[in-house]
Write a protein that holds these residues in place. Structure first.
Motif, PDB file in Angstrom:
ATOM      1  N   ARG A   1     -20.566  43.196  -4.707  1.00  0.00           N
ATOM      2  CA  ARG A   1     -20.443  43.068  -6.161  1.00  0.00           C
ATOM      3  C   ARG A   1     -20.572  41.610  -6.586  1.00  0.00           C
ATOM      4  NH1 ARG A   1     -15.864  45.455  -6.673  1.00  0.00           N
ATOM      5  NH2 ARG A   1     -14.546  43.605  -6.831  1.00  0.00           N
ATOM      6  N   THR A   2     -19.977  40.725  -5.820  1.00  0.00           N
ATOM      7  CA  THR A   2     -20.029  39.301  -6.139  1.00  0.00           C
ATOM      8  C   THR A   2     -21.458  38.772  -6.058  1.00  0.00           C
ATOM      9  OG1 THR A   2     -17.785  39.032  -5.285  1.00  0.00           O
ATOM     10  CG2 THR A   2     -19.089  37.043  -5.555  1.00  0.00           C
ATOM     11  N   ALA A   3     -22.197  39.162  -5.039  1.00  0.00           N
ATOM     12  CA  ALA A   3     -23.591  38.747  -4.917  1.00  0.00           C
ATOM     13  C   ALA A   3     -24.414  39.260  -6.095  1.00  0.00           C
ATOM     14  CB  ALA A   3     -24.175  39.257  -3.600  1.00  0.00           C
ATOM     15  N   LYS A   4     -24.114  40.456  -6.540  1.00  0.00           N
ATOM     16  CA  LYS A   4     -24.828  41.021  -7.691  1.00  0.00           C
ATOM     17  C   LYS A   4     -24.563  40.190  -8.937  1.00  0.00           C
ATOM     18  CE  LYS A   4     -25.525  45.355 -10.218  1.00  0.00           C
ATOM     19  NZ  LYS A   4     -25.166  46.796 -10.291  1.00  0.00           N
ATOM     20  N   HIS A   5     -23.305  39.775  -9.140  1.00  0.00           N
ATOM     21  CA  HIS A   5     -22.985  38.912 -10.280  1.00  0.00           C
ATOM     22  C   HIS A   5     -23.742  37.592 -10.178  1.00  0.00           C
ATOM     23  CE1 HIS A   5     -20.145  41.775 -11.544  1.00  0.00           C
ATOM     24  NE2 HIS A   5     -19.108  41.391 -10.826  1.00  0.00           N
ATOM     25  N   GLY A   6     -23.851  37.052  -8.960  1.00  0.00           N
ATOM     26  CA  GLY A   6     -24.581  35.803  -8.767  1.00  0.00           C
ATOM     27  C   GLY A   6     -26.046  35.931  -9.153  1.00  0.00           C
ATOM     28  N   ARG A   7     -26.683  37.007  -8.716  1.00  0.00           N
ATOM     29  CA  ARG A   7     -28.084  37.232  -9.082  1.00  0.00           C
ATOM     30  C   ARG A   7     -28.231  37.383 -10.585  1.00  0.00           C
ATOM     31  NH1 ARG A   7     -27.890  39.987  -4.121  1.00  0.00           N
ATOM     32  NH2 ARG A   7     -27.257  41.960  -5.067  1.00  0.00           N
ATOM     33  N   HIS A   8     -27.262  38.075 -11.172  1.00  0.00           N
ATOM     34  CA  HIS A   8     -27.303  38.334 -12.605  1.00  0.00           C
ATOM     35  C   HIS A   8     -27.244  37.033 -13.396  1.00  0.00           C
ATOM     36  CE1 HIS A   8     -27.360  41.012 -15.900  1.00  0.00           C
ATOM     37  NE2 HIS A   8     -26.073  40.983 -16.199  1.00  0.00           N
ATOM     38  N   LEU A   9     -26.337  36.138 -13.033  1.00  0.00           N
ATOM     39  CA  LEU A   9     -26.202  34.900 -13.809  1.00  0.00           C
ATOM     40  C   LEU A   9     -27.435  34.011 -13.649  1.00  0.00           C
ATOM     41  CD1 LEU A   9     -25.390  32.073 -12.113  1.00  0.00           C
ATOM     42  CD2 LEU A   9     -23.264  33.325 -11.770  1.00  0.00           C
ATOM     43  N   LEU A  10     -28.013  33.961 -12.437  1.00  0.00           N
ATOM     44  CA  LEU A  10     -29.207  33.160 -12.226  1.00  0.00           C
ATOM     45  C   LEU A  10     -30.359  33.669 -13.085  1.00  0.00           C
ATOM     46  CD1 LEU A  10     -30.738  30.936 -10.722  1.00  0.00           C
ATOM     47  CD2 LEU A  10     -31.179  32.582  -8.887  1.00  0.00           C
ATOM     48  N   ARG A  11     -30.535  34.984 -13.085  1.00  0.00           N
ATOM     49  CA  ARG A  11     -31.626  35.572 -13.872  1.00  0.00           C
ATOM     50  C   ARG A  11     -31.421  35.329 -15.366  1.00  0.00           C
ATOM     51  NH1 ARG A  11     -31.669  40.092 -16.165  1.00  0.00           N
ATOM     52  NH2 ARG A  11     -29.892  40.890 -15.005  1.00  0.00           N
ATOM     53  N   LEU A  12     -30.198  35.492 -15.848  1.00  0.00           N
ATOM     54  CA  LEU A  12     -29.925  35.307 -17.275  1.00  0.00           C
ATOM     55  C   LEU A  12     -30.200  33.877 -17.727  1.00  0.00           C
ATOM     56  CD1 LEU A  12     -26.633  37.373 -17.555  1.00  0.00           C
ATOM     57  CD2 LEU A  12     -28.764  37.855 -18.772  1.00  0.00           C
ATOM     58  N   LEU A  13     -29.728  32.918 -16.956  1.00  0.00           N
ATOM     59  CA  LEU A  13     -29.926  31.526 -17.355  1.00  0.00           C
ATOM     60  C   LEU A  13     -31.406  31.144 -17.314  1.00  0.00           C
ATOM     61  CD1 LEU A  13     -26.857  29.830 -15.649  1.00  0.00           C
ATOM     62  CD2 LEU A  13     -27.259  30.125 -18.107  1.00  0.00           C
ATOM     63  N   ARG A  14     -32.142  31.671 -16.370  1.00  0.00           N
ATOM     64  CA  ARG A  14     -33.567  31.347 -16.312  1.00  0.00           C
ATOM     65  C   ARG A  14     -34.349  32.062 -17.408  1.00  0.00           C
ATOM     66  NH1 ARG A  14     -34.928  30.643  -9.820  1.00  0.00           N
ATOM     67  NH2 ARG A  14     -33.685  28.731  -9.592  1.00  0.00           N
ATOM     68  N   GLN A  15     -33.985  33.297 -17.690  1.00  0.00           N
ATOM     69  CA  GLN A  15     -34.628  33.982 -18.808  1.00  0.00           C
ATOM     70  C   GLN A  15     -34.317  33.268 -20.117  1.00  0.00           C
ATOM     71  OE1 GLN A  15     -33.328  38.070 -18.713  1.00  0.00           O
ATOM     72  NE2 GLN A  15     -35.021  38.711 -17.415  1.00  0.00           N
ATOM     73  N   GLY A  16     -33.071  32.856 -20.287  1.00  0.00           N
ATOM     74  CA  GLY A  16     -32.693  32.148 -21.499  1.00  0.00           C
ATOM     75  C   GLY A  16     -33.452  30.851 -21.668  1.00  0.00           C
ATOM     76  N   ARG A  17     -33.620  30.110 -20.577  1.00  0.00           N
ATOM     77  CA  ARG A  17     -34.388  28.870 -20.636  1.00  0.00           C
ATOM     78  C   ARG A  17     -35.838  29.136 -21.038  1.00  0.00           C
ATOM     79  NH1 ARG A  17     -33.739  26.676 -14.851  1.00  0.00           N
ATOM     80  NH2 ARG A  17     -35.544  25.431 -15.466  1.00  0.00           N
ATOM     81  N   GLU A  18     -36.401  30.204 -20.495  1.00  0.00           N
ATOM     82  CA  GLU A  18     -37.787  30.529 -20.835  1.00  0.00           C
ATOM     83  C   GLU A  18     -37.914  30.898 -22.306  1.00  0.00           C
ATOM     84  OE1 GLU A  18     -41.497  33.373 -19.330  1.00  0.00           O
ATOM     85  OE2 GLU A  18     -39.456  33.789 -18.656  1.00  0.00           O
ATOM     86  N   LEU A  19     -36.966  31.670 -22.806  1.00  0.00           N
ATOM     87  CA  LEU A  19     -36.989  32.034 -24.226  1.00  0.00           C
ATOM     88  C   LEU A  19     -36.867  30.801 -25.108  1.00  0.00           C
ATOM     89  CD1 LEU A  19     -34.793  35.266 -24.342  1.00  0.00           C
ATOM     90  CD2 LEU A  19     -37.196  35.085 -25.021  1.00  0.00           C
ATOM     91  N   LEU A  20     -35.947  29.916 -24.764  1.00  0.00           N
ATOM     92  CA  LEU A  20     -35.750  28.714 -25.571  1.00  0.00           C
ATOM     93  C   LEU A  20     -36.992  27.824 -25.573  1.00  0.00           C
ATOM     94  CD1 LEU A  20     -32.129  27.719 -24.484  1.00  0.00           C
ATOM     95  CD2 LEU A  20     -32.818  28.490 -26.759  1.00  0.00           C
ATOM     96  N   SER A  21     -37.607  27.664 -24.420  1.00  0.00           N
ATOM     97  CA  SER A  21     -38.700  26.698 -24.307  1.00  0.00           C
ATOM     98  C   SER A  21     -40.064  27.263 -24.692  1.00  0.00           C
ATOM     99  CB  SER A  21     -38.776  26.147 -22.878  1.00  0.00           C
ATOM    100  OG  SER A  21     -39.008  27.183 -21.939  1.00  0.00           O
ATOM    101  N   THR A  22     -40.226  28.608 -24.618  1.00  0.00           N
ATOM    102  CA  THR A  22     -41.544  29.199 -24.881  1.00  0.00           C
ATOM    103  C   THR A  22     -41.533  30.310 -25.926  1.00  0.00           C
ATOM    104  OG1 THR A  22     -41.420  30.952 -23.197  1.00  0.00           O
ATOM    105  CG2 THR A  22     -42.143  28.760 -22.468  1.00  0.00           C
ATOM    106  N   GLY A  23     -40.368  30.907 -26.185  1.00  0.00           N
ATOM    107  CA  GLY A  23     -40.314  32.049 -27.088  1.00  0.00           C
ATOM    108  C   GLY A  23     -40.727  33.343 -26.426  1.00  0.00           C
ATOM    109  N   SER A  24     -40.953  33.303 -25.114  1.00  0.00           N
ATOM    110  CA  SER A  24     -41.343  34.497 -24.373  1.00  0.00           C
ATOM    111  C   SER A  24     -40.386  34.705 -23.210  1.00  0.00           C
ATOM    112  CB  SER A  24     -42.780  34.364 -23.868  1.00  0.00           C
ATOM    113  OG  SER A  24     -43.225  35.577 -23.278  1.00  0.00           O
ATOM    114  N   LEU A  25     -40.532  35.845 -22.538  1.00  0.00           N
ATOM    115  CA  LEU A  25     -39.619  36.201 -21.460  1.00  0.00           C
ATOM    116  C   LEU A  25     -40.379  36.928 -20.370  1.00  0.00           C
ATOM    117  CD1 LEU A  25     -36.119  37.832 -21.976  1.00  0.00           C
ATOM    118  CD2 LEU A  25     -37.694  38.735 -20.297  1.00  0.00           C
ATOM    119  N   THR A  26     -40.161  36.543 -19.126  1.00  0.00           N
ATOM    120  CA  THR A  26     -40.752  37.218 -17.979  1.00  0.00           C
ATOM    121  C   THR A  26     -39.658  38.017 -17.279  1.00  0.00           C
ATOM    122  OG1 THR A  26     -42.320  35.398 -17.680  1.00  0.00           O
ATOM    123  CG2 THR A  26     -42.045  36.932 -15.835  1.00  0.00           C
ATOM    124  N   VAL A  27     -39.820  39.311 -17.227  1.00  0.00           N
ATOM    125  CA  VAL A  27     -38.790  40.176 -16.654  1.00  0.00           C
ATOM    126  C   VAL A  27     -38.787  40.086 -15.131  1.00  0.00           C
ATOM    127  CG1 VAL A  27     -37.974  42.551 -16.420  1.00  0.00           C
ATOM    128  CG2 VAL A  27     -38.847  41.736 -18.619  1.00  0.00           C
TER     129      VAL A  27
END
Length: 228
Positions: free
Chosen positions: A137-163
């Motif tokens: 469960r802890t590893a899953k939370h770790g993957r989740h936070l990494l993905r969220l922060l990177r998606q958020g950065r992409e949205l902020l910098s480009t206005g788009s999102l790569t799933v």
């Protein structure tokens, strides 16, 4: 009668993180008859439907748009999938309007705040980490936070999102990390997230979203009347 306008596979399969035995998750958007929504018996509990085996989550168009205007990560992802299992003309219009939902404040709050909650879980789960259930469960939370922060950065910098993630092994590396190491990753990624300049507007285009909803509601009022 409700109408399904958009549906696709989400979760680990969409991220490119599925392994043998991984569940296949689906999410979609449906439209309830307009007269039902306007009637005395309409209630928020009718705005979502969930089932398991298979795992499916469906949300009514009104709720969907309200949450998208707050940049809900789970729902915004659905507008950036590579393909769909159901994509009607109305679903296509929803996908085409995806930029209208974005605003700097809500992307920062939703993606950064969501990742922060995952980091809090990592910190609280450090005790008992070596039990297999907690470790997974802890590893899953770790993957989740990494993905969220990177998606958020992409949205902020480009206005788009790569799933789909670019390097799945980078995410599976969390299986070998302690909670302290995962929190180090979070601290680094969050620093990058906070420092990212934004190309997003200060506010979402509510007029465009409202016009889309009005058009869909009007169409489903007409269909209800025709078939009544």
């Amino acid at each position: 009668m409700t109408a399904l306008i958009l549906s696709g596979v989400v979760g680990s399969t969409a991220y490119g993180l599925a392994r043998e035995g991984s569940d296949i998750d689906r999410m979609g958007v449906f439209v309830a008859p307009t007269l039902d929504v306007a009637g005395l018996d309409w209630h928020p509990h009718r705005e979502s439907r969930a089932s398991h085996d298979p795992d499916v989550a469906m949300h009514e168009i009104g709720k969907t748009l309200r949450l998208m205007l707050k940049c809900n990560p789970t729902l915004l992802e659905m507008l950036h999938l590579d393909d769909y299992e159901v994509l009607t003309d109305e679903g296509r219009r929803l996908v085409d309007a995806r930029s209208a939902f974005l605003s700097e404040k809500y992307v920062r709050d939703s993606y950064g705040g969501y990742a922060k909650s995952q980091a809090h879980r990592l910190a609280t789960e450090e005790r008992g980490y070596f039990s297999s259930n907690t470790k997974n469960r802890t590893a899953k939370h770790g993957r989740h936070l990494l993905r969220l922060l990177r998606q958020g950065r992409e949205l902020l910098s480009t206005g788009s999102l790569t799933v789909r993630v670019s390097d799945p092994e980078e995410y599976w590396a969390f299986d070998l990390m302690s909670p302290a190491q995962m929190l180090d990753v979070y601290a680094h990624e969050n620093e990058l997230f906070e420092a990212t300049s934004s190309v997003l507007p200060t506010a979402a285009d509510r007029d465009r979203v409202s016009a889309l909803l009005d058009s869909i509601r009007a169409a489903h009022l007409e269909r209800t009347t025709v078939h009544a």
